[in-house]
Structures are given as structure tokens and as C-alpha cells.
Design a protein around this motif. Structure first.
Motif, PDB file in Angstrom:
ATOM      1  N   CYS A 327      43.536  88.234  34.134  1.00 26.12           N
ATOM      2  CA  CYS A 327      42.233  87.606  34.379  1.00 26.12           C
ATOM      3  C   CYS A 327      41.712  88.051  35.755  1.00 26.12           C
ATOM      4  CB  CYS A 327      42.430  86.099  34.314  1.00 26.12           C
ATOM      5  SG  CYS A 327      41.178  85.158  35.139  1.00 26.12           S
ATOM      6  N   ASP A 328      40.430  88.412  35.809  1.00 29.52           N
ATOM      7  CA  ASP A 328      39.854  88.934  37.057  1.00 29.52           C
ATOM      8  C   ASP A 328      40.075  88.015  38.261  1.00 29.52           C
ATOM      9  OD1 ASP A 328      38.980  91.287  35.925  1.00 29.52           O
ATOM     10  OD2 ASP A 328      36.962  90.537  35.475  1.00 29.52           O
ATOM     11  N   ALA A 329      40.140  86.716  38.013  1.00 27.50           N
ATOM     12  CA  ALA A 329      40.309  85.777  39.132  1.00 27.50           C
ATOM     13  C   ALA A 329      41.686  85.923  39.782  1.00 27.50           C
ATOM     14  CB  ALA A 329      40.140  84.346  38.640  1.00 27.50           C
ATOM     15  N   ASP A 330      42.642  86.505  39.058  1.00 23.28           N
ATOM     16  CA  ASP A 330      44.019  86.583  39.565  1.00 23.28           C
ATOM     17  C   ASP A 330      44.437  87.996  39.941  1.00 23.28           C
ATOM     18  OD1 ASP A 330      44.420  83.793  38.940  1.00 23.28           O
ATOM     19  OD2 ASP A 330      44.469  84.417  36.839  1.00 23.28           O
ATOM     20  N   SER A 331      43.494  88.942  39.904  1.00 19.70           N
ATOM     21  CA  SER A 331      43.851  90.337  40.206  1.00 19.70           C
ATOM     22  C   SER A 331      44.186  90.508  41.687  1.00 19.70           C
ATOM     23  CB  SER A 331      42.686  91.253  39.847  1.00 19.70           C
ATOM     24  OG  SER A 331      42.928  92.554  40.337  1.00 19.70           O
ATOM     25  N   TRP A 332      45.137  91.387  41.973  1.00 22.94           N
ATOM     26  CA  TRP A 332      45.512  91.677  43.365  1.00 22.94           C
ATOM     27  C   TRP A 332      44.471  92.551  44.061  1.00 22.94           C
ATOM     28  CZ3 TRP A 332      47.823  96.586  45.276  1.00 22.94           C
ATOM     29  CH2 TRP A 332      47.671  97.641  44.373  1.00 22.94           C
ATOM     30  N   ILE A 333      43.627  93.252  43.272  1.00 21.80           N
ATOM     31  CA  ILE A 333      42.746  94.271  43.861  1.00 21.80           C
ATOM     32  C   ILE A 333      41.711  93.695  44.838  1.00 21.80           C
ATOM     33  CG2 ILE A 333      40.953  95.973  43.257  1.00 21.80           C
ATOM     34  CD1 ILE A 333      42.861  96.970  41.118  1.00 21.80           C
ATOM     35  N   PRO A 334      40.947  92.660  44.461  1.00 22.60           N
ATOM     36  CA  PRO A 334      39.983  92.125  45.434  1.00 22.60           C
ATOM     37  C   PRO A 334      40.656  91.635  46.723  1.00 22.60           C
ATOM     38  CG  PRO A 334      39.526  91.276  43.244  1.00 22.60           C
ATOM     39  CD  PRO A 334      40.836  91.992  43.155  1.00 22.60           C
ATOM     40  N   VAL A 335      41.853  91.091  46.607  1.00 21.51           N
ATOM     41  CA  VAL A 335      42.555  90.569  47.781  1.00 21.51           C
ATOM     42  C   VAL A 335      43.110  91.722  48.620  1.00 21.51           C
ATOM     43  CG1 VAL A 335      44.413  89.018  48.527  1.00 21.51           C
ATOM     44  CG2 VAL A 335      43.262  88.623  46.321  1.00 21.51           C
ATOM     45  N   TRP A 342      36.481  93.791  39.161  1.00 22.44           N
ATOM     46  CA  TRP A 342      36.688  93.091  37.887  1.00 22.44           C
ATOM     47  C   TRP A 342      37.599  93.952  37.018  1.00 22.44           C
ATOM     48  CZ3 TRP A 342      32.152  93.862  40.505  1.00 22.44           C
ATOM     49  CH2 TRP A 342      31.443  92.733  40.929  1.00 22.44           C
ATOM     50  N   PRO A 343      38.869  94.078  37.377  1.00 28.92           N
ATOM     51  CA  PRO A 343      39.696  95.134  36.762  1.00 28.92           C
ATOM     52  C   PRO A 343      40.397  94.786  35.448  1.00 28.92           C
ATOM     53  CG  PRO A 343      40.486  94.441  38.957  1.00 28.92           C
ATOM     54  CD  PRO A 343      39.573  93.403  38.463  1.00 28.92           C
ATOM     55  N   LEU A 344      40.318  93.538  34.990  1.00 28.30           N
ATOM     56  CA  LEU A 344      41.237  93.100  33.911  1.00 28.30           C
ATOM     57  C   LEU A 344      40.524  92.730  32.608  1.00 28.30           C
ATOM     58  CD1 LEU A 344      43.659  91.236  36.318  1.00 28.30           C
ATOM     59  CD2 LEU A 344      44.224  93.219  34.882  1.00 28.30           C
ATOM     60  N   PRO A 345      41.259  92.484  31.529  1.00 31.44           N
ATOM     61  CA  PRO A 345      40.621  92.223  30.223  1.00 31.44           C
ATOM     62  C   PRO A 345      39.934  90.861  30.092  1.00 31.44           C
ATOM     63  CG  PRO A 345      42.876  93.025  29.936  1.00 31.44           C
ATOM     64  CD  PRO A 345      42.713  92.732  31.379  1.00 31.44           C
ATOM     65  N   PHE A 346      40.288  89.887  30.928  1.00 28.89           N
ATOM     66  CA  PHE A 346      39.649  88.566  30.862  1.00 28.89           C
ATOM     67  C   PHE A 346      38.849  88.327  32.136  1.00 28.89           C
ATOM     68  CE2 PHE A 346      43.138  88.360  27.927  1.00 28.89           C
ATOM     69  CZ  PHE A 346      42.707  87.531  26.897  1.00 28.89           C
ATOM     70  N   ASP A 347      37.710  87.641  32.003  1.00 26.18           N
ATOM     71  CA  ASP A 347      36.888  87.389  33.191  1.00 26.18           C
ATOM     72  C   ASP A 347      37.465  86.228  34.016  1.00 26.18           C
ATOM     73  OD1 ASP A 347      36.017  84.924  32.166  1.00 26.18           O
ATOM     74  OD2 ASP A 347      34.032  85.676  31.594  1.00 26.18           O
ATOM     75  N   GLN A 351      37.701  84.171  29.831  1.00 35.76           N
ATOM     76  CA  GLN A 351      36.982  84.575  28.616  1.00 35.76           C
ATOM     77  C   GLN A 351      37.219  86.065  28.399  1.00 35.76           C
ATOM     78  OE1 GLN A 351      35.224  82.292  26.656  1.00 35.76           O
ATOM     79  NE2 GLN A 351      36.270  80.921  28.086  1.00 35.76           N
ATOM     80  N   LYS A 352      37.258  86.457  27.118  1.00 39.84           N
ATOM     81  CA  LYS A 352      37.483  87.865  26.790  1.00 39.84           C
ATOM     82  C   LYS A 352      36.290  88.721  27.214  1.00 39.84           C
ATOM     83  CE  LYS A 352      40.185  86.545  22.793  1.00 39.84           C
ATOM     84  NZ  LYS A 352      40.158  86.303  21.340  1.00 39.84           N
ATOM     85  N   LYS A 353      36.575  89.802  27.932  1.00 31.29           N
ATOM     86  CA  LYS A 353      35.529  90.749  28.345  1.00 31.29           C
ATOM     87  C   LYS A 353      35.446  91.885  27.323  1.00 31.29           C
ATOM     88  CE  LYS A 353      36.095  92.310  32.535  1.00 31.29           C
ATOM     89  NZ  LYS A 353      36.895  92.786  33.688  1.00 31.29           N
ATOM     90  N   PRO A 354      34.421  92.725  27.403  1.00 28.43           N
ATOM     91  CA  PRO A 354      34.427  93.946  26.581  1.00 28.43           C
ATOM     92  C   PRO A 354      35.749  94.714  26.760  1.00 28.43           C
ATOM     93  CG  PRO A 354      32.282  93.642  27.570  1.00 28.43           C
ATOM     94  CD  PRO A 354      33.148  92.552  28.127  1.00 28.43           C
TER      95      PRO A 354
END
Ligand code: XIL
Length: 367
Positions: A327-335, A342-347, A351-354
């Protein structure tokens, strides 16, 4: 037959016909189609890096994992600085939480990692001792952690990121601050083989991986990675596979991905896409908007990777696809890179992203 009796029989007959018609109607009413999931469609394991905190405190986090995935990797809980914060003092509580959750819900558990030049506690960075003392520190750490998780962890990244980006030599002294490896410096070039041997002696049942990034660049880094793992295999060192981290971005040359899958598959070892995420803001644009164009481009890349992996790596060597969180909220990249992304499959709201639907299509599933 008397008239009232005849009427009674006719009414009964009518009621029976009505009941049959009604039950047929019910049967022909189709049940809602089950919603496709990643683990339900992939011909291999679908994994994610996870934090114990996410599982413990977030209903959506835990729920998505249970629905979509069947393999877990600890995001940081099994790294050196957490597991051996003081010399000889081991702390397995955070890792155990994830491993127990995995066992309870029948996930495959992938261990990450024993030996890396990062995530080291100060006592290791400041350690001074002769080569025997270093070897003892190194061996004790691997053996103790491998023994603790014996039978609970299916596979391990034994050594992580040992190879330099530029010339493919082993990380040794720092080129840029902090990018050298104390392990190579104090233990000599064959430390990688010994790490695999120590891990295997402590847990002979675990599959052992060499894990790194940048295979898709080709060049010296890919060449020396292949030479390293082939050399280990030919010497009878117990290596089962290679991890391709694949922290990539949206502008990647896809030919490099196909080439890497083919060349790694040719080693005969298992290939694990071990930390996949696809950055959409590699240029660190502070005003970036995650437009639908970017979303679709990202989705197409997720699809391409899964499809190419499925078709290029032989089935017996497909260890699975693991994303680094989901989930984008938990990605290490922004931190870590201090940027919007927004690197991941869920926003950020699970929610499911494209990107999710691209991944699902790529593994062979139907939306
Ligand atoms: C990352 C974690 O996700 C972060 O929480 C931590 O701050 C830094 O490390 N390659 C790896 C992973 O092998 O262990 C890294 O994980 C990401 C890059």
C-alpha cells in the motif's frame, strides 16, 4: 372421483408444479462471481514485505494481506540491528510476531536477512577484533538467528547487496559514505560462501538466496552476480536461488528486465522477485500529480513484469513475486528518498489501483 376430491387433487398438483418452478428459478439465479485475488490467480507465491505494527494495528492492512497474499517477508524486524542489538543479546519478539502470524494463517515465510552492510547496530560498526573475532561475530549471528527460526522460515536472504553498482566488484571500502561492507573488509572475499554454509548447518531445510538489486541494468553488476552464484553452486555451496529486488521506476528499459530474467533463469537457480515497487517520481518533482496517464503506465509495467516472469522463468524456478509492502501509505520510498511517490498496487486507503489490476492480469488472472 367425487367433485370436491378431484378439485383437491388438482389444487395439490398445481401447488407441486408451482413449488418445482420456484425451486428451478432459485437454482438458475447465479451466485455473485467471486472477486479475483492475487494469490488465487498466480501460479506461484504472491508475497509482500510487512511490518509487525501494520499487522497488529491496522484492520485494512491485515485484511488485505489475508485476502491477497500467501508469502511474507519482514520489512525490518529480522535485520541485524533489531535481532542482535547488543553483542550476544538476541531480540526476536518483532520478528516472531510476523512469523507466528504467517504460521497461523498459512503464509510462506521468507527471512530477510542475515548479512547486509546496512541495518547494523553501532556495536558491530565499532567492533574491533582480529579476523577470528570477526568470524565468530559473523558466524554466531547467522547460526543463532537461523536456529531460532528453524522450521518456521522457508527461505532466507543470506547475503544482501554485496556487489557494487559501478564495476561489479564486492563492496569493500566506502566509495560513497556508508556503502562499503564491513563484512568483506574484515572477513575476506569468501565470506559469502561461509555465510551460506553457516546458515545451512543451522537450518538444513531452509532454501538460501543471494539477494540484490540492479539486475535489470545488465553490465558489470549482472555479470558478476551471475558469476558469484554460479561459482557458489559449482562449489557445492548450498545456494537455492537469487533474489531480484526490482526497486525500479516507470522509465525503465523493459528489455533489461527480460534479459535479466533469462540470464538468471539460465543459472538453474530459483528466481525470486523479492522487493518489487515501481516509483513514478524518480526525478523527485515536488509538484508531481499522480495522473491517470502515470497510473496506467505503472499498471502496464506491473503487468509486463509479471507476464514476462511467468513466461521466461521456468515454472520450477519461479519462487514468486514479492512487493516491498503493498500500500502506498506504507512504502519506504517517500520516507527514504524524501519525495512524493505511489509505487505499490494499493493506494493509501488500501484500495486497488490500476497497478493492482495490471499485476493481476500479468500473473494470468482475470479482473
Ligand atoms: C528498507 C525498509 O523498508 C525501510 O523501512 C528501512 O528504513 C530501510 O530498508 N533493500 C532492502 C530492504 O533489501 O531491506 C530495504 O528495506 C529496501 C532496499
Amino acid at each position: 372421483m367425487q367433485l370436491p376430491l378431484r378439485r383437491f387433487f388438482i389444487i395439490c398438483l398445481l401447488l407441486i408444479v408451482l413449488a418445482i418452478a420456484n425451486s428451478c428459478k432459485k437454482k438458475s439465479n447465479p451466485a455473485p462471481a467471486p472477486v479475483a485475488t492475487l494469490k488465487g490467480n498466480a501460479p506461484f507465491y504472491m508475497g509482500s514485505a510487512v511490518t509487525s505494527n501494520g499487522i497488529q494495528s491496522n484492520y485494512f492492512y491485515q485484511g488485505t494481506l489475508l485476502t491477497e497474499y500467501n508469502s511474507l517477508t519482514a520489512d525490518y524486524e529480522m535485520k541485524f540491528d533489531i535481532t542482535e542489538p547488543q553483542p550476544g543479546t538476541f531480540n526476536y519478539a518483532p520478528g516472531d510476531y510476523i512469523v507466528n502470524f504467517a504460521a497461523q494463517h498459512h503464509f510462506r515465510m521468507h527471512g530477510h536477512n542475515f548479512i547486509w552492510h546496512q541495518a547494523l547496530p553501532d556495536w558491530v560498526l565499532n567492533f574491533s577484533g582480529d579476523s577470528l573475532a570477526w568470524e565468530n561475530l559473523f558466524k554466531t549471528h547467522i547460526e543463532t538467528e537461523a536456529a531460532h527460526y528453524k522450521g518456521k522460515v522457508a527461505s532466507w536472504d543470506v547475503v544482501n547487496e554485496a556487489i557494487r553498482d559501478d564495476d561489479g566488484s564486492l563492496r569493500n571500502k566506502d566509495v560513497n559514505p556508508g556503502d562499503g561492507s564491513i563484512w568483506r573488509r574484515h572477513l575476506g572475499p569468501d565470506y559469502i560462501a561461509r555465510a551460506f554454509q553457516y546458515a545451512h548447518e543451522a537450518d538444513p531445510g531452509a532454501l538460501l538466496f543471494y539477494n540484490d538489486y540492479g539486475q535489470e541494468w545488465g553490465g558489470a553488476k549482472l555479470d558478476s552476480m551471475i558469476a558469484l552464484v554460479t561459482g557458489l553452486k559449482n562449489r557445492g555451496i548450498p545456494i537455492s536461488g537469487i533474489g531480484m529486488q526490482m526497486h525500479i521506476d516507470i522509465n525503465i528499459d523493459t528489455a533489461g528486465i527480460t534479459r535479466a530474467f533469462k540470464r538468471l533463469a539460465a543459472t538453474g537457480l530459483k528466481v525470486h522477485i523479492s522487493e518489487l515497487d515501481i516509483s513514478v517520481n524518480p526525478g523527485n518533482d515536488p509538484n508531481i500529480v499522480f495522473t491517470s496517464v502515470l497510473q496506467l503506465k505503472q499498471a502496464a509495467l506491473y503487468q509486463f513484469i509479471a507476464e514476462t516472469y511467468r513466461k521466461t522463468v521456468p515454472v520450477a524456478q519461479q519462487y514468486g513475486i514479492t512487493t516491498w509492502e503493498f500500500c502506498d501509505a506504507d512504502s519506504w520510498i517517500p520516507v527514504f528518498f524524501k519525495r512524493k511517490d505511489w509505487p505499490l498496487p494499493f493506494d493509501a486507503h488500501y484500495q486497488k489501483k490500476p497497478a493492482y489490476f495490471g499485476l493481476l492480469k500479468g500473473i494470468g488472472g482475470k479482473e
